[in-house]
Motif scaffolding. Sequence first.
Motif, PDB file in Angstrom:
ATOM      1  N   ALA A  13       0.822  -1.216   0.000  1.00 40.84           N
ATOM      2  CA  ALA A  13       0.000   0.000   0.000  1.00 40.84           C
ATOM      3  C   ALA A  13       0.853   1.261   0.000  1.00 40.84           C
ATOM      4  CB  ALA A  13      -0.930  -0.001   1.211  1.00 40.84           C
ATOM      5  N   GLY A  14       2.035   1.187   0.613  1.00 37.89           N
ATOM      6  CA  GLY A  14       2.869   2.388   0.722  1.00 37.89           C
ATOM      7  C   GLY A  14       3.435   2.865  -0.607  1.00 37.89           C
ATOM      8  N   SER A  15       3.457   1.986  -1.618  1.00 38.19           N
ATOM      9  CA  SER A  15       4.118   2.366  -2.866  1.00 38.19           C
ATOM     10  C   SER A  15       3.137   2.408  -4.028  1.00 38.19           C
ATOM     11  CB  SER A  15       5.237   1.373  -3.163  1.00 38.19           C
ATOM     12  OG  SER A  15       5.647   1.497  -4.493  1.00 38.19           O
ATOM     13  N   SER A  16       2.958   3.603  -4.572  1.00 41.29           N
ATOM     14  CA  SER A  16       2.045   3.713  -5.715  1.00 41.29           C
ATOM     15  C   SER A  16       2.681   3.060  -6.940  1.00 41.29           C
ATOM     16  CB  SER A  16       1.741   5.184  -6.013  1.00 41.29           C
ATOM     17  OG  SER A  16       2.945   5.857  -6.309  1.00 41.29           O
ATOM     18  N   LEU A  17       4.004   3.075  -6.976  1.00 41.46           N
ATOM     19  CA  LEU A  17       4.723   2.459  -8.085  1.00 41.46           C
ATOM     20  C   LEU A  17       4.427   0.964  -8.134  1.00 41.46           C
ATOM     21  CD1 LEU A  17       6.752   2.855 -10.351  1.00 41.46           C
ATOM     22  CD2 LEU A  17       8.585   2.573  -8.690  1.00 41.46           C
ATOM     23  N   ALA A  18       4.458   0.338  -6.963  1.00 43.90           N
ATOM     24  CA  ALA A  18       4.157  -1.085  -6.909  1.00 43.90           C
ATOM     25  C   ALA A  18       2.748  -1.349  -7.414  1.00 43.90           C
ATOM     26  CB  ALA A  18       4.310  -1.596  -5.479  1.00 43.90           C
ATOM     27  N   GLY A  19       1.828  -0.463  -7.015  1.00 44.38           N
ATOM     28  CA  GLY A  19       0.448  -0.607  -7.478  1.00 44.38           C
ATOM     29  C   GLY A  19       0.358  -0.594  -8.989  1.00 44.38           C
ATOM     30  N   MET A  20       1.066   0.340  -9.600  1.00 51.98           N
ATOM     31  CA  MET A  20       1.038   0.452 -11.060  1.00 51.98           C
ATOM     32  C   MET A  20       1.625  -0.782 -11.707  1.00 51.98           C
ATOM     33  SD  MET A  20       2.170   4.274 -12.045  1.00 51.98           S
ATOM     34  CE  MET A  20       2.725   4.964 -10.531  1.00 51.98           C
ATOM     35  N   LEU A  21       2.698  -1.275 -11.135  1.00 54.28           N
ATOM     36  CA  LEU A  21       3.355  -2.438 -11.735  1.00 54.28           C
ATOM     37  C   LEU A  21       2.459  -3.668 -11.613  1.00 54.28           C
ATOM     38  CD1 LEU A  21       7.027  -1.953 -10.525  1.00 54.28           C
ATOM     39  CD2 LEU A  21       6.116  -1.611 -12.817  1.00 54.28           C
ATOM     40  N   LEU A  22       1.816  -3.786 -10.466  1.00 56.79           N
ATOM     41  CA  LEU A  22       0.957  -4.954 -10.265  1.00 56.79           C
ATOM     42  C   LEU A  22      -0.239  -4.897 -11.208  1.00 56.79           C
ATOM     43  CD1 LEU A  22       1.055  -5.396  -6.411  1.00 56.79           C
ATOM     44  CD2 LEU A  22       2.021  -6.893  -8.150  1.00 56.79           C
ATOM     45  N   ALA A  23      -0.775  -3.676 -11.379  1.00 54.35           N
ATOM     46  CA  ALA A  23      -1.947  -3.551 -12.255  1.00 54.35           C
ATOM     47  C   ALA A  23      -1.536  -3.538 -13.723  1.00 54.35           C
ATOM     48  CB  ALA A  23      -2.705  -2.272 -11.908  1.00 54.35           C
ATOM     49  N   ASP A  24      -0.229  -3.549 -13.968  1.00 53.42           N
ATOM     50  CA  ASP A  24       0.294  -3.521 -15.324  1.00 53.42           C
ATOM     51  C   ASP A  24      -0.219  -2.283 -16.070  1.00 53.42           C
ATOM     52  OD1 ASP A  24       2.003  -4.507 -17.125  1.00 53.42           O
ATOM     53  OD2 ASP A  24       0.537  -5.780 -18.136  1.00 53.42           O
ATOM     54  N   ASP A  25      -0.247  -1.166 -15.335  1.00 51.29           N
ATOM     55  CA  ASP A  25      -0.801   0.069 -15.885  1.00 51.29           C
ATOM     56  C   ASP A  25       0.315   0.870 -16.544  1.00 51.29           C
ATOM     57  OD1 ASP A  25      -2.092   2.349 -16.508  1.00 51.29           O
ATOM     58  OD2 ASP A  25      -2.739   2.833 -14.466  1.00 51.29           O
ATOM     59  N   ARG A  26       0.598   0.559 -17.808  1.00 51.82           N
ATOM     60  CA  ARG A  26       1.750   1.169 -18.478  1.00 51.82           C
ATOM     61  C   ARG A  26       1.541   2.660 -18.705  1.00 51.82           C
ATOM     62  NH1 ARG A  26       2.083  -3.672 -21.326  1.00 51.82           N
ATOM     63  NH2 ARG A  26       3.994  -4.790 -20.846  1.00 51.82           N
ATOM     64  N   ALA A  27       0.315   3.002 -19.043  1.00 54.60           N
ATOM     65  CA  ALA A  27       0.055   4.412 -19.352  1.00 54.60           C
ATOM     66  C   ALA A  27       0.400   5.300 -18.163  1.00 54.60           C
ATOM     67  CB  ALA A  27      -1.396   4.609 -19.757  1.00 54.60           C
TER      68      ALA A  27
END
Lengths: 317, 452
Positions: free
Chosen positions: B101-115
């Motif tokens: 939860a502390g890392s928004s970057l991790a969230g993006m990587l997990l969601a595979d949100d390239r944009a």
Amino acid sequence: MSTAAAIAPASIEAVIEGLAESGYISNRQSATAIYLAHHLRKPVLVEGPAGVGKTELAKATAAYLRLPLIRMQCYDGLDESKALYEWKYGKQLLYTQILKDKLGEGLRGAANLKEALHQLDGIEDVFFSERFLEARPLLQALRQPAGAVLLIDEVDKADQEFEAFLLELLSDYQVTIPELGPIAATVAPIAILTSNNTRDLGDALKRRCLHLHIDYPDAKLEERIIDVRVPGIEERLRTQLVGFVQKVRTLELRKLPSVSETIDWARALVLLHVDELDAQVVRETLNVLLKYEADVEAATRQTPAMLSDVRWNGRPN
Amino acid sequence: MKEPIVGFLAVARNAGISVSTAESLDAFAALDLIGYGDRETVKDSLRLVIAKTDEERERFEACFEQYFGSLGLAPDSSSDAADSSLRDEDANDAAVRQTTAGSSLAGMLLADDRASLVRNLHAAAAAVSVSDIRLFTQTNLFARRVLEELGIAALDEAIARLRASGDPAQARVAEFLDSRRQAVRELARDIVEKRLALSADQRGRMRDEFLRDARLFNVDRRDIERMRVLVRAMARRLATRYARIRKRARRGHLDVRHTMRKNVAFDGVPFRTSWKRRKIEKPRLVVLCDVSGSVAPLAQFLLLFVHSLTEALSDVHSFAFSNTMIDVTATLERATLDDSIVAIMQEIGFRSSDYGRALGEFEQNWLRLIDRKTTVLILGDARSNYSEARVDVVQKLFERAKRVVWLNPENRVAWGMDDSEMLHYLPYCHVATVCNRLRHLESIVNDVLATP
């Protein structure tokens, strides 16, 4: 035609389909250009070798969008009076003659010369009104109630003055007639300009346009085009013929065969009931495809080699 | 999503595609309409709006691939293949979510949100002002700053926490994030490197200015490409300027006499007007270009220039000579620039020059091309290896032609020294001048075209 409301293309795919219905097989790039041209109201400058379907694109677009096509062929010496408007001099003169008495009557009441001139001014405006205006293609295009597809063909053949004159029209879709003032388009037309690149167009004009470059189609696209334009052609012949033409285009010739020439050739072969290309058929009909004696000779020399390639590839597996 | 496009337009500009402000606006309007979903469509639209010539289209292709190639707009299959065996249930695991939860970057990587990733990367790059980069040695420094701004520290912490938990699902996620972390690092590096290339290009403008004044003899090999662009631009500029002159001469007045005569039938009512037209005198240009060994480094620029002139003007006859003279008009018109230069140089280039023989051949075969409307442009050093100079041919040219212009790459002091015949030719030239810089070439040719 104009009773059906003009169509607004929903997506690029819709444009591809729509053009196909009008008998024009387009690639994605061309369809994107038309789509953007319609929505951004920007003119499209279509460049490419002769006979790849630049003019056809405009015609198909008009058919697809259900808009009237207004065509203006450019040539050296084209000027405003032929492109935009002209006063109907003859009619003006005739009317002044016929209405001579009426004019005289109108002026009789004038006390002095100054007054007479003043009255005359009012009359003159009658003669320089819409009634005596002969609309040429550009003005016609602006006045179409539902919009139009304006095809300015071979714009590179016109002089630079004319090109400069087009600028006002293409950026604001309005023109200025000195006697009447600016005339703006009711609905901005979709302008399609074609050029064979006989001279470099001015930067100002280029900047205002989307640039579409249409090149010779690849084998797949060309086969589809032949399929649509020459119904009843055998698949095997079609594959061989397109393969052969593609090979001819790799030769160093003065004038490479264009799509329209491929179509002509295909039609000729169908008419001759040919179902497979062989050296004799090619030799006898090559003049449909190539328009210069030297080219025909050069291609004839290469024919056996090209033909064997094509027939090999054309064979199912 | 605008940021990468702005960046791309800047890169395109630096690559030599002229993108005006209006065109940038058009590009955005087109992309607003079309969306950013499909890479090919974006490419098509941008190409339609900004690339105007074949040359620009080529450059556009290169630029686009270079700029958007690895920014993650395209789904990169390579990194997906091996390591992305991340299962959805792992990513959505409540415990995992809580740990990361502390890392928004991790969230993006997990969601595979390239944009979002690309957007954030660009935002981070802007925040640490990557565009200030000047030296390639700064690449690592700036890449690290971008990553810090992006929140790589938080991601590292999250990975560490996941590993420490001992749960197999969380460990798998940790592995996945670790491999992606590497990819993000590369992306960051990539951005920095591109910005570096961009700022280097901006310095290139200064180089252009310098090249205009550089002596054509000692242009660096690496600058030759740039030089060609400059020569072409110059020829085009001359052509448009010249076109304008022609236009001015064309504007007419009412031809009263002719109008009256034409309208006799209508009782003298000026019914059909006719206009005075000044005759347009197109300058006929005959160019003789020396391509012998002594001027070889220069010859390719001269040929390049002649080629560009041929494109720009309608009536140019060009000849190349060393110890013999050939008509190269057709070659230059038909073939592409490089092919024609290679062909000409192969045929007669690099030989020792013999002005006498070459001029003699010209007299014999082509003297009839010269009439009083013709301007003769001779490009050469007049070094004839002590052979006969045939000054009489130049004299004939001088008498027949409107102007004879001699452009000599050597400085004036060298004229007439050793085997230079320049001083003998000099009396029969209307203009003879030193020409070994681009600026010279431009101003001289400008004069030639402008004289009525």
